[in-house]
Design a protein around this motif. Structure first.
Motif, PDB file in Angstrom:
ATOM      1  N   ARG A   1       0.823  -1.205   0.000  1.00  0.00           N
ATOM      2  CA  ARG A   1       0.000   0.000   0.000  1.00  0.00           C
ATOM      3  C   ARG A   1       0.861   1.261   0.000  1.00  0.00           C
ATOM      4  N   PHE A   2       1.975   1.231   0.735  1.00  0.00           N
ATOM      5  CA  PHE A   2       2.871   2.387   0.719  1.00  0.00           C
ATOM      6  C   PHE A   2       3.579   2.511  -0.627  1.00  0.00           C
TER       7      PHE A   2
ATOM      8  N   TYR B   1       1.196   3.982  -3.025  1.00  0.00           N
ATOM      9  CA  TYR B   1       0.990   5.397  -2.681  1.00  0.00           C
ATOM     10  C   TYR B   1       2.179   6.244  -3.127  1.00  0.00           C
TER      11      TYR B   1
ATOM     12  N   TYR C   1      -0.858  12.638  -3.737  1.00  0.00           N
ATOM     13  CA  TYR C   1      -0.650  12.780  -2.302  1.00  0.00           C
ATOM     14  C   TYR C   1      -1.660  13.718  -1.661  1.00  0.00           C
TER      15      TYR C   1
ATOM     16  N   LEU D   1      -2.039   8.502   3.970  1.00  0.00           N
ATOM     17  CA  LEU D   1      -2.130   7.039   3.978  1.00  0.00           C
ATOM     18  C   LEU D   1      -1.931   6.559   5.407  1.00  0.00           C
TER      19      LEU D   1
ATOM     20  N   GLN E   1       0.201   7.665  10.199  1.00  0.00           N
ATOM     21  CA  GLN E   1      -0.430   8.344   9.062  1.00  0.00           C
ATOM     22  C   GLN E   1       0.673   9.035   8.249  1.00  0.00           C
TER      23      GLN E   1
END
Length: 436
Positions: free
Chosen positions: A149-150, A153, A159, A163, A176
């Motif tokens: 997921r990171f 992202y 951005y 996240l 976060q």
């Protein structure tokens, strides 16, 4: 500066004239001129050597003594060096203050170069993210932050929203992440510890879910008895009959509220995706149109427009719930005699599901808060129409689970358009969808 150049010119001319005078008696004028020029060259080479020695070995000291053009050059270089040293000191002082202030922050601060490699981070990043000063400098951040997921992202470069992920070194800590672009494609990564807020939010969700679940049983019993008494309404005094009908209406409203709260809790807790499949949007729109027409009871003109032949991949129950909430809101608040359109159409970056009406519209001041729970534009009218105040909150969570977003366009007296925008990755050709 022009005066110095003229002085050097006359000095050279005088030296050449002296060479001519010296060579004249010996009939060697060219030799005299050459000797004069060699003497001038030797002087300039000596000054140039002094400049080189000063710049390479004694730049912090006073410049060599010289006159004329060379003296002016030494003085200018010395003043320039002093201004550069002062500028560097100020920059070092500013950078030191920034680093000290960043070190004092509780949030993690990580600076990345344009390739995504780690350049600098504060001590909070070492504690939250596990970065090691002597080992990780120069490493690409995705080599250390490997959560898919990171990675998505980071490479997605969108951005606008933060996240939320567990810490890579401690699953009990919730962080976060927010990435900011600056400079030449460089990035600043900030991470906040929101573990406490996450736990409070989890407690809130559990509380709402548990209370809503516990309310279902007494409400079911109460509704059952009220239905029984309704069948005996002709045997009750008129005064009790009116009270009975009001209790039934409020019980139904309470049951709808509990059902919406339970649905919201499920949408927040469940990750979704298990019941996703290609949806026939024409059939779905028609089914919702029939439900909205039943609620309208002939007070509105409701039509369907299906302009995009592609199917939407998603949960039929959730998408139908979101579309129904939008359509029912249009029926409740557009006003009698209005035209309501349910539309599925192509869009440049995907497709969108729209509910459009030509009703009274909404003041733009209310639009940012419409998806908040229990927020009402007109509290009195909302109570009369039987709404729970949770419909748009449900729509918002359904769309988040389907990688979509809600857009609202409205002006007083110009109607309203609620647009659910889905990405192209959620669309399938109808042939392949039918084969699937």
């Amino acid at each position: 500066m022009g005066r110095l150049w003229r002085r050097e010119f006359w000095r050279l001319a005088t030296l050449v004239a002296a060479g001519v005078l010296v060579g004249w008696p010996f009939a060697a004028i060219p030799t005299g001129i050459a000797a004069a020029l060699l003497l001038c060259l030797a002087f300039h080479l000596r000054q140039l050597h002094a400049l080189y020695q000063w710049l390479t070995q004694r730049a912090q000291e006073e410049p060599p003594a010289a006159s004329g053009l060379w003296g002016e050059l030494f003085d200018r270089l010395y003043r320039y060096q002093k201004s550069q040293r002062l500028t560097q000191q100020r920059l070092r002082s500013t950078l030191l203050r920034i680093q000290e202030s960043s070190e004092a922050m509780r949030d993690s601060v990580v600076m990345l170069d344009r390739h995504g490699a780690l350049e600098w981070w504060n001590s909070a990043a070492e504690q939250m993210l596990g970065f090691k000063p002597h080992q990780d400098r120069g490493q690409h951040i995705t080599n250390l932050m490997r959560d898919p997921r990171f990675v998505d992202y980071f490479h997605g470069r969108d951005y606008r929203e933060p996240l939320t992920l567990p810490s890579p070194i401690d699953d009990s800590r919730i962080l976060q992440f927010q990435i900011t672009l600056y400079g030449v494609d460089e990035r600043l990564v900030m991470a906040r510890d929101i573990t406490r807020l996450h736990r409070l939010e989890q407690m809130r969700r559990d509380f709402v879910a548990n209370v809503s679940h516990e309310l279902r049983t007494p409400l079911t019993v109460l509704a059952g008895y009220l239905e029984t008494y309704s069948d005996m309404a002709d045997q009750l005094p008129p005064r009790l009959s009116r009270g009975l009908s009001q209790m039934q209406a409020q019980t139904d409203r309470m049951q709808n509220l509990v059902n919406d709260l339970l649905l919201l809790s499920r949408l927040e807790i469940d990750q979704g995706g298990r019941d996703d499949g290609p949806l026939d949007m024409a059939a779905l729109l028609e089914a919702v149109r029939r439900d909205a027409a039943a609620l309208s009871d002939g007070r509105h003109v409701i039509t369907v427009e299906c302009e995009d032949p592609r199917a939407l991949v998603g949960s039929e129950q959730e998408i139908r719930s979101a579309l129904s909430n939008l359509a029912f809101n249009a029926v409740r608040y557009a006003g009698e005699g209005r035209h309501i359109v349910l539309r599925w159409r192509l869009r440049g970056d995907g497709a969108c599901l729209e509910v459009q009406d030509d009703g009274e519209g909404i003041d733009p001041v209310h639009l940012p808060r419409l998806t908040e729970r229990f927020y009402r534009v007109d509290k009195g009218r909302s109570t009369e129409t039987g709404g729970t105040g949770l419909g748009l909150a449900i729509v918002k969570h359904v769309l988040l689970r389907h990688d979509a977003r809600l857009q609202i366009d409205s002006r007083p007296g110009r109607g309203a358009t609620f647009r659910c925008v889905f990405p192209a990755g959620r669309l399938r050709e109808i042939q392949s969808a039918q084969r699937a």
